[in-house]
Scaffold this motif. Structure first.
Motif, PDB file in Angstrom:
ATOM      1  N   ARG A  25      -1.556   5.803 -51.825  1.00  0.00           N
ATOM      2  CA  ARG A  25      -0.497   6.662 -51.284  1.00  0.00           C
ATOM      3  C   ARG A  25       0.552   5.778 -50.616  1.00  0.00           C
ATOM      4  N   THR A  26       1.703   6.359 -50.314  1.00  0.00           N
ATOM      5  CA  THR A  26       2.752   5.623 -49.616  1.00  0.00           C
ATOM      6  C   THR A  26       2.471   5.674 -48.130  1.00  0.00           C
ATOM      7  N   PHE A  27       2.028   4.547 -47.598  1.00  0.00           N
ATOM      8  CA  PHE A  27       1.543   4.487 -46.219  1.00  0.00           C
ATOM      9  C   PHE A  27       2.582   4.954 -45.211  1.00  0.00           C
ATOM     10  N   SER A  28       3.833   4.585 -45.415  1.00  0.00           N
ATOM     11  CA  SER A  28       4.869   4.894 -44.433  1.00  0.00           C
ATOM     12  C   SER A  28       5.178   6.392 -44.349  1.00  0.00           C
ATOM     13  N   ASN A  29       4.639   7.173 -45.266  1.00  0.00           N
ATOM     14  CA  ASN A  29       4.820   8.626 -45.217  1.00  0.00           C
ATOM     15  C   ASN A  29       3.838   9.307 -44.271  1.00  0.00           C
ATOM     16  N   TYR A  30       2.901   8.542 -43.729  1.00  0.00           N
ATOM     17  CA  TYR A  30       1.813   9.125 -42.959  1.00  0.00           C
ATOM     18  C   TYR A  30       1.789   8.620 -41.526  1.00  0.00           C
ATOM     19  N   ALA A  31       1.603   9.564 -40.613  1.00  0.00           N
ATOM     20  CA  ALA A  31       1.191   9.201 -39.275  1.00  0.00           C
ATOM     21  C   ALA A  31      -0.317   8.962 -39.315  1.00  0.00           C
ATOM     22  N   LYS A  74       1.381  -3.844 -45.100  1.00  0.00           N
ATOM     23  CA  LYS A  74      -0.011  -4.056 -45.540  1.00  0.00           C
ATOM     24  C   LYS A  74      -0.793  -2.755 -45.606  1.00  0.00           C
ATOM     25  N   ASN A  75      -0.099  -1.621 -45.449  1.00  0.00           N
ATOM     26  CA  ASN A  75      -0.766  -0.307 -45.520  1.00  0.00           C
ATOM     27  C   ASN A  75      -1.948  -0.207 -44.565  1.00  0.00           C
ATOM     28  N   THR A  76      -1.807  -0.785 -43.383  1.00  0.00           N
ATOM     29  CA  THR A  76      -2.941  -0.931 -42.485  1.00  0.00           C
ATOM     30  C   THR A  76      -2.602  -0.430 -41.084  1.00  0.00           C
ATOM     31  N   VAL A  77      -3.571   0.241 -40.479  1.00  0.00           N
ATOM     32  CA  VAL A  77      -3.495   0.609 -39.077  1.00  0.00           C
ATOM     33  C   VAL A  77      -4.639  -0.089 -38.356  1.00  0.00           C
ATOM     34  N   HIS A  78      -4.348  -0.575 -37.150  1.00  0.00           N
ATOM     35  CA  HIS A  78      -5.352  -1.277 -36.363  1.00  0.00           C
ATOM     36  C   HIS A  78      -5.631  -0.524 -35.072  1.00  0.00           C
ATOM     37  N   LEU A  79      -6.830  -0.761 -34.545  1.00  0.00           N
ATOM     38  CA  LEU A  79      -7.170  -0.269 -33.214  1.00  0.00           C
ATOM     39  C   LEU A  79      -7.813  -1.431 -32.458  1.00  0.00           C
ATOM     40  N   GLN A  80      -7.094  -1.946 -31.493  1.00  0.00           N
ATOM     41  CA  GLN A  80      -7.609  -3.008 -30.628  1.00  0.00           C
ATOM     42  C   GLN A  80      -8.321  -2.354 -29.454  1.00  0.00           C
ATOM     43  N   ALA A  90     -19.959   4.679 -30.773  1.00  0.00           N
ATOM     44  CA  ALA A  90     -19.663   5.829 -31.637  1.00  0.00           C
ATOM     45  C   ALA A  90     -19.319   5.322 -33.033  1.00  0.00           C
ATOM     46  N   VAL A  91     -19.238   6.248 -33.965  1.00  0.00           N
ATOM     47  CA  VAL A  91     -18.620   5.953 -35.253  1.00  0.00           C
ATOM     48  C   VAL A  91     -17.131   6.237 -35.118  1.00  0.00           C
ATOM     49  N   TYR A  92     -16.326   5.269 -35.499  1.00  0.00           N
ATOM     50  CA  TYR A  92     -14.877   5.391 -35.381  1.00  0.00           C
ATOM     51  C   TYR A  92     -14.291   5.699 -36.757  1.00  0.00           C
ATOM     52  N   TYR A  93     -13.452   6.724 -36.795  1.00  0.00           N
ATOM     53  CA  TYR A  93     -12.843   7.181 -38.033  1.00  0.00           C
ATOM     54  C   TYR A  93     -11.326   7.039 -37.964  1.00  0.00           C
ATOM     55  N   CYS A  94     -10.735   6.590 -39.045  1.00  0.00           N
ATOM     56  CA  CYS A  94      -9.292   6.652 -39.156  1.00  0.00           C
ATOM     57  C   CYS A  94      -8.914   7.838 -40.036  1.00  0.00           C
ATOM     58  N   ALA A  95      -7.706   8.322 -39.848  1.00  0.00           N
ATOM     59  CA  ALA A  95      -7.251   9.486 -40.600  1.00  0.00           C
ATOM     60  C   ALA A  95      -5.741   9.407 -40.769  1.00  0.00           C
ATOM     61  N   ALA A  96      -5.260  10.018 -41.845  1.00  0.00           N
ATOM     62  CA  ALA A  96      -3.836  10.013 -42.159  1.00  0.00           C
ATOM     63  C   ALA A  96      -3.324  11.436 -42.257  1.00  0.00           C
ATOM     64  N   LYS A  97      -2.122  11.663 -41.698  1.00  0.00           N
ATOM     65  CA  LYS A  97      -1.561  13.004 -41.772  1.00  0.00           C
ATOM     66  C   LYS A  97      -0.093  12.976 -42.139  1.00  0.00           C
ATOM     67  N   SER A  98       0.283  13.933 -42.964  1.00  0.00           N
ATOM     68  CA  SER A  98       1.686  14.091 -43.353  1.00  0.00           C
ATOM     69  C   SER A  98       2.326  15.268 -42.623  1.00  0.00           C
ATOM     70  N   THR A  99       1.528  15.977 -41.856  1.00  0.00           N
ATOM     71  CA  THR A  99       2.044  17.131 -41.128  1.00  0.00           C
ATOM     72  C   THR A  99       2.602  16.698 -39.771  1.00  0.00           C
ATOM     73  N   PHE A 100       3.241  17.631 -39.090  1.00  0.00           N
ATOM     74  CA  PHE A 100       3.782  17.360 -37.757  1.00  0.00           C
ATOM     75  C   PHE A 100       2.929  18.019 -36.678  1.00  0.00           C
ATOM     76  N   SER A 101       1.669  18.203 -36.989  1.00  0.00           N
ATOM     77  CA  SER A 101       0.749  18.766 -36.015  1.00  0.00           C
ATOM     78  C   SER A 101       0.468  17.751 -34.916  1.00  0.00           C
ATOM     79  N   SER A 102      -0.156  18.230 -33.846  1.00  0.00           N
ATOM     80  CA  SER A 102      -0.559  17.331 -32.772  1.00  0.00           C
ATOM     81  C   SER A 102      -1.520  16.270 -33.299  1.00  0.00           C
ATOM     82  N   PHE A 103      -1.410  15.056 -32.765  1.00  0.00           N
ATOM     83  CA  PHE A 103      -2.321  13.986 -33.180  1.00  0.00           C
ATOM     84  C   PHE A 103      -3.776  14.348 -32.928  1.00  0.00           C
TER      85      PHE A 103
END
Length: 122
Positions: A25-31, A74-80, A90-103
């Motif tokens: 997918r086009t990474f820059s289209n997603y929060a 690099k189509n990558t999100v990091h969490l420091q 915990a198990v840490y999950y990443c997620a991508a959204k194209s909507t304007f809903s609350s994070f």
């Protein structure tokens, strides 16, 4: 799809850097957002970053210790994650959204990664 990595076993006070790559997918289209889920608990919002830096937001329990960033080239999100505590296990999950809903709204996300385990020993 999303592929998360970087989890592991670390002592309290230590640091980890989680990464998540979006493919197909086009990474820059997603929060992007990070969530975590400990055994027996609800999935909790940790951090979110908008399509365009530097719009970021954090869950109350991690403010000041966690930093989210993204590299659109690099189509990558990091969490420091710094100053880790046993309660961060915990198990840490990443997620991508194209909507304007609350994070923090889990249902607003289009795609979820498989999760990466973070375990903090005391």
């Amino acid at each position: 799809q999303l592929q998360a990595s970087g989890g592991g076993l670390v002592q309290a006070g230590g640091s980890l850097r989680l990464s998540c790559v979006l493919s197909g997918r086009t990474f820059s289209n997603y929060a992007m957002g990070w969530f975590r889920q400990a055994p027996g608990r609800e999935r909790e919002f940790v951090a979110g970053i908008g399509r365009h830096i530097p719009s970021t937001t954090y869950g109350d329990s991690v403010k000041g210790r966690f930093t989210i960033s993204r590299d659109n080239a690099k189509n990558t999100v990091h969490l420091q994650i710094n100053s880790l505590e046993p309660e961060d296990t915990a198990v840490y999950y990443c997620a991508a959204k194209s909507t304007f809903s609350s994070f923090a709204q889990k249902t607003g996300y289009d795609t979820w990664g498989q999760g990466t385990q973070v375990t903090v020993s005391s």
